[in-house]
Enzyme design. Structure first.
Site, PDB file in Angstrom:
ATOM      1  N   THR A 126      -5.148  -5.575  13.658  1.00 30.76           N
ATOM      2  CA  THR A 126      -4.587  -6.693  12.888  1.00 30.76           C
ATOM      3  C   THR A 126      -3.130  -6.408  12.537  1.00 30.76           C
ATOM      4  O   THR A 126      -2.787  -5.285  12.164  1.00 30.76           O
ATOM      5  CB  THR A 126      -5.394  -6.920  11.592  1.00 30.76           C
ATOM      6  OG1 THR A 126      -6.792  -6.936  11.904  1.00 30.76           O
ATOM      7  CG2 THR A 126      -5.018  -8.235  10.946  1.00 30.76           C
ATOM      8  N   SER A 128     -12.728  -8.889  21.992  1.00 30.78           N
ATOM      9  CA  SER A 128     -12.159  -7.846  22.851  1.00 30.78           C
ATOM     10  C   SER A 128     -12.726  -7.895  24.272  1.00 30.78           C
ATOM     11  O   SER A 128     -12.004  -7.655  25.236  1.00 30.78           O
ATOM     12  CB  SER A 128     -12.402  -6.458  22.241  1.00 30.78           C
ATOM     13  OG  SER A 128     -13.788  -6.257  21.993  1.00 30.78           O
ATOM     14  N   TYR A 159      -7.987   9.059  13.834  1.00 36.06           N
ATOM     15  CA  TYR A 159      -6.732   8.463  13.384  1.00 36.06           C
ATOM     16  C   TYR A 159      -6.767   8.160  11.888  1.00 36.06           C
ATOM     17  O   TYR A 159      -5.847   8.534  11.144  1.00 36.06           O
ATOM     18  CB  TYR A 159      -6.439   7.177  14.160  1.00 36.06           C
ATOM     19  CG  TYR A 159      -5.306   6.378  13.553  1.00 36.06           C
ATOM     20  CD1 TYR A 159      -3.983   6.717  13.802  1.00 36.06           C
ATOM     21  CD2 TYR A 159      -5.568   5.309  12.697  1.00 36.06           C
ATOM     22  CE1 TYR A 159      -2.941   6.008  13.221  1.00 36.06           C
ATOM     23  CE2 TYR A 159      -4.537   4.601  12.113  1.00 36.06           C
ATOM     24  CZ  TYR A 159      -3.226   4.959  12.385  1.00 36.06           C
ATOM     25  OH  TYR A 159      -2.208   4.254  11.791  1.00 36.06           O
ATOM     26  N   TYR A 213     -13.829  -8.534  12.933  1.00 38.59           N
ATOM     27  CA  TYR A 213     -14.369  -7.174  13.077  1.00 38.59           C
ATOM     28  C   TYR A 213     -15.049  -6.754  11.776  1.00 38.59           C
ATOM     29  O   TYR A 213     -14.700  -5.759  11.148  1.00 38.59           O
ATOM     30  CB  TYR A 213     -13.271  -6.175  13.461  1.00 38.59           C
ATOM     31  CG  TYR A 213     -12.542  -6.520  14.735  1.00 38.59           C
ATOM     32  CD1 TYR A 213     -13.070  -6.162  15.981  1.00 38.59           C
ATOM     33  CD2 TYR A 213     -11.331  -7.224  14.715  1.00 38.59           C
ATOM     34  CE1 TYR A 213     -12.413  -6.486  17.152  1.00 38.59           C
ATOM     35  CE2 TYR A 213     -10.670  -7.558  15.889  1.00 38.59           C
ATOM     36  CZ  TYR A 213     -11.214  -7.184  17.103  1.00 38.59           C
ATOM     37  OH  TYR A 213     -10.567  -7.513  18.273  1.00 38.59           O
ATOM     38  N   ASP A 227      -2.560   7.047  17.167  1.00 40.10           N
ATOM     39  CA  ASP A 227      -3.168   5.845  17.724  1.00 40.10           C
ATOM     40  C   ASP A 227      -2.315   5.348  18.886  1.00 40.10           C
ATOM     41  O   ASP A 227      -1.427   6.061  19.374  1.00 40.10           O
ATOM     42  CB  ASP A 227      -3.319   4.768  16.652  1.00 40.10           C
ATOM     43  CG  ASP A 227      -1.975   4.256  16.138  1.00 40.10           C
ATOM     44  OD1 ASP A 227      -0.921   4.836  16.487  1.00 40.10           O
ATOM     45  OD2 ASP A 227      -1.972   3.257  15.382  1.00 40.10           O
ATOM     46  N   CYS A 274      15.667  10.260  23.846  1.00 40.25           N
ATOM     47  CA  CYS A 274      14.544   9.591  24.516  1.00 40.25           C
ATOM     48  C   CYS A 274      14.726   9.594  26.030  1.00 40.25           C
ATOM     49  O   CYS A 274      15.695   9.032  26.565  1.00 40.25           O
ATOM     50  CB  CYS A 274      14.417   8.156  24.010  1.00 40.25           C
ATOM     51  SG  CYS A 274      13.068   7.241  24.778  1.00 40.25           S
ATOM     52  N   GLU A 298      -5.491   1.040   6.010  1.00 38.85           N
ATOM     53  CA  GLU A 298      -5.647   1.506   7.387  1.00 38.85           C
ATOM     54  C   GLU A 298      -6.813   0.821   8.090  1.00 38.85           C
ATOM     55  O   GLU A 298      -6.716   0.484   9.276  1.00 38.85           O
ATOM     56  CB  GLU A 298      -5.836   3.029   7.415  1.00 38.85           C
ATOM     57  CG  GLU A 298      -4.573   3.811   7.092  1.00 38.85           C
ATOM     58  CD  GLU A 298      -3.440   3.538   8.073  1.00 38.85           C
ATOM     59  OE1 GLU A 298      -3.713   3.250   9.257  1.00 38.85           O
ATOM     60  OE2 GLU A 298      -2.273   3.603   7.649  1.00 38.85           O
ATOM     61  N   CYS A 300      15.687  -0.458  21.425  1.00 39.43           N
ATOM     62  CA  CYS A 300      16.168   0.903  21.653  1.00 39.43           C
ATOM     63  C   CYS A 300      17.482   1.216  20.929  1.00 39.43           C
ATOM     64  O   CYS A 300      17.699   2.353  20.490  1.00 39.43           O
ATOM     65  CB  CYS A 300      16.334   1.161  23.147  1.00 39.43           C
ATOM     66  SG  CYS A 300      14.770   1.122  24.062  1.00 39.43           S
ATOM     67  N   CYS A 329      16.987   2.744  17.544  1.00 33.45           N
ATOM     68  CA  CYS A 329      16.043   3.862  17.469  1.00 33.45           C
ATOM     69  C   CYS A 329      16.745   5.170  17.092  1.00 33.45           C
ATOM     70  O   CYS A 329      17.743   5.544  17.733  1.00 33.45           O
ATOM     71  CB  CYS A 329      15.321   4.038  18.801  1.00 33.45           C
ATOM     72  SG  CYS A 329      14.132   5.398  18.795  1.00 33.45           S
ATOM     73  N   TRP A 337       0.811  -1.222   0.000  1.00 35.07           N
ATOM     74  CA  TRP A 337       0.000   0.000   0.000  1.00 35.07           C
ATOM     75  C   TRP A 337       0.846   1.275   0.000  1.00 35.07           C
ATOM     76  O   TRP A 337       0.331   2.359  -0.202  1.00 35.07           O
ATOM     77  CB  TRP A 337      -0.966   0.002   1.178  1.00 35.07           C
ATOM     78  CG  TRP A 337      -0.358  -0.384   2.492  1.00 35.07           C
ATOM     79  CD1 TRP A 337       0.251   0.426   3.387  1.00 35.07           C
ATOM     80  CD2 TRP A 337      -0.322  -1.702   3.063  1.00 35.07           C
ATOM     81  NE1 TRP A 337       0.675  -0.281   4.484  1.00 35.07           N
ATOM     82  CE2 TRP A 337       0.325  -1.590   4.314  1.00 35.07           C
ATOM     83  CE3 TRP A 337      -0.793  -2.946   2.649  1.00 35.07           C
ATOM     84  CZ2 TRP A 337       0.528  -2.692   5.137  1.00 35.07           C
ATOM     85  CZ3 TRP A 337      -0.594  -4.031   3.471  1.00 35.07           C
ATOM     86  CH2 TRP A 337       0.058  -3.910   4.697  1.00 35.07           C
ATOM     87  N   ARG A 338       2.150   1.135   0.219  1.00 42.38           N
ATOM     88  CA  ARG A 338       3.022   2.310   0.156  1.00 42.38           C
ATOM     89  C   ARG A 338       3.499   2.608  -1.272  1.00 42.38           C
ATOM     90  O   ARG A 338       3.992   3.703  -1.532  1.00 42.38           O
ATOM     91  CB  ARG A 338       4.255   2.097   1.048  1.00 42.38           C
ATOM     92  CG  ARG A 338       3.946   2.200   2.520  1.00 42.38           C
ATOM     93  CD  ARG A 338       5.154   1.897   3.370  1.00 42.38           C
ATOM     94  NE  ARG A 338       4.879   2.184   4.777  1.00 42.38           N
ATOM     95  CZ  ARG A 338       5.643   1.794   5.781  1.00 42.38           C
ATOM     96  NH1 ARG A 338       6.749   1.096   5.538  1.00 42.38           N
ATOM     97  NH2 ARG A 338       5.323   2.099   7.022  1.00 42.38           N
TER      98      ARG A 338
END
Length: 361
Positions: free
Chosen positions: A52, A303, A129, A91, A147, A218, A46, A209, A212, A33-34
């Site tokens: 998921t 859920s 979102y 869902y 989100d 951070c 999205e 980390c 990152c 999708w990119r």
């Protein structure tokens, strides 16, 4: 600007696009999708990605787009096709809302995805979102998509122990992020925050980390507080429901019924079932079964509720009118069954295959 419980240092927020956009461009995952981020493709991805994992979504996304490649085809799809394409994602309200939104886009916007926030936000199934994600990724607008992943990333970087379930925290963070969006890289900045949360700043005490791009700034990393940030309110326990699920056969066909049009798994197909733990005699009487055997157990977690299922196989002497009777091929190929009935369907298909094999011999 912020309440005392949800302050985020402006200097750290301002540093995000400077560090994250180059990192994203160098390290981003190759996701379908990119490659061509049209509003429709971003929207579908999205919605699928809600609740998921990315790896689970990939085959569903490709299959969905191959059958319903645009807004017009989604708006016109029949329900069985729509639900079958969504089968396994769960869902199901998500895809029904998508179709309702597509139909509205066709009638109100001439089939062209709207570009104004209020218009996008008003579409069925689209919240803050998703509206932010579509507008920033597909249209290059400075609209944050905040989100749980982004909340986790920002609270760790800023060392904030504000409760991320508080709507004030989300609104405050959204407003601050909007102020630092880079004009020419809105899409990349939104995706960089998503990517950091999905691949590096992981939940449950397992962040990577050392990889990152924000580690030098951070505060949670510096203070050793990664394991307690983000702060969330305790989750309520799920209630447990016992269910007797019947794989009911007659004449080589299998019975399925439609769930009510409201409530859990609304309007979807299911195997005959009874709440609680009924005795075998009750099941035989209720479904006119002349042979009945227990076939196993299964658990499915929603859920807020867990289904603890006892699975049965039964034979009846007639095609009971309350059900739709399907061949194994129709059950497999054409009928969207919720994931909750995955174990029951496997038994139904396996047993029919075995019987077919014996008959041929």
């Amino acid at each position: 600007m912020n309440d005392a419980g949800c302050r985020f240092p402006a200097d750290l927020i301002a540093a995000l696009p400077v560090r994250l956009v180059p990192w994203f461009l160098a390290e981003k995952r190759d996701l379908e999708w990119r490659k061509n981020p049209t509003p429709y493709r971003v929207w579908v991805s999205e919605i699928m990605l809600q609740q998921t994992r990315v790896e689970a979504v990939k085959p569903f996304y490709d299959r969905f787009l191959s059958v319903l490649p645009d807004i017009a085809s989604l708006a016109a799809a029949d329900e069985e096709t729509l639900l079958k394409l969504w089968e396994g994602l769960g869902y199901y309200r998500r895809v029904r809302n998508m179709q309702a939104a597509a139909q509205l886009i066709m009638t109100e916007y001439g089939g062209v995805f709207p570009q104004e926030y209020d218009q996008v936000r008003a579409l069925p199934g689209i919240g803050d979102y998703t509206a932010g994600a579509i507008l920033s990724i597909a249209f290059g607008k400075p609209e944050p998509a905040v989100d749980g992943n982004v909340l986790r990333v920002i609270t760790r970087i800023t060392g904030s122990e504000a409760n991320i379930d508080d709507t004030k925290v989300r609104k405050s963070m959204t407003a601050l992020l909007r102020e630092v969006y880079p004009a020419d890289h809105c899409s990349e900045f939104t995706q960089s925050l998503m990517e950091l949360g999905a691949t590096v700043c992981l939940p449950n005490g397992d962040p990577r980390c050392l990889f990152c791009p924000m580690k030098q700034l951070c505060r949670a990393f510096a203070d050793g507080t990664i394991d307690r940030i983000p702060v969330r309110k305790p989750k309520a326990g799920r209630r447990i429901e016992n269910l007797a699920v019947l794989i009911l056969r007659h004449g080589g066909k299998i019975a399925v019924g439609k769930r009510p049009e409201s409530g859990l798994l609304a309007g979807l197909w299911e195997f005959p079932n009874v709440s609680g733990s009924p005795a075998s005699a009750e099941l035989k009487k209720r479904f006119s079964v002349h042979t009945l055997k227990e076939a196993g157990t299964a658990v499915h977690i929603f859920s807020h509720v867990e289904w603890h299922m006892t699975l049965y196989e039964g034979e009846t002497d007639e095609f009971l009118p309350d059900f739709r009777w399907l061949s194994p091929e129709e059950l497999q190929r054409d009928t969207a069954l919720p994931g909750a009935f995955k174990a029951a369907r496997a038994i139904a298909l396996r047993q029919n295959t075995a019987r077919g094999g014996r008959k041929r011999r």
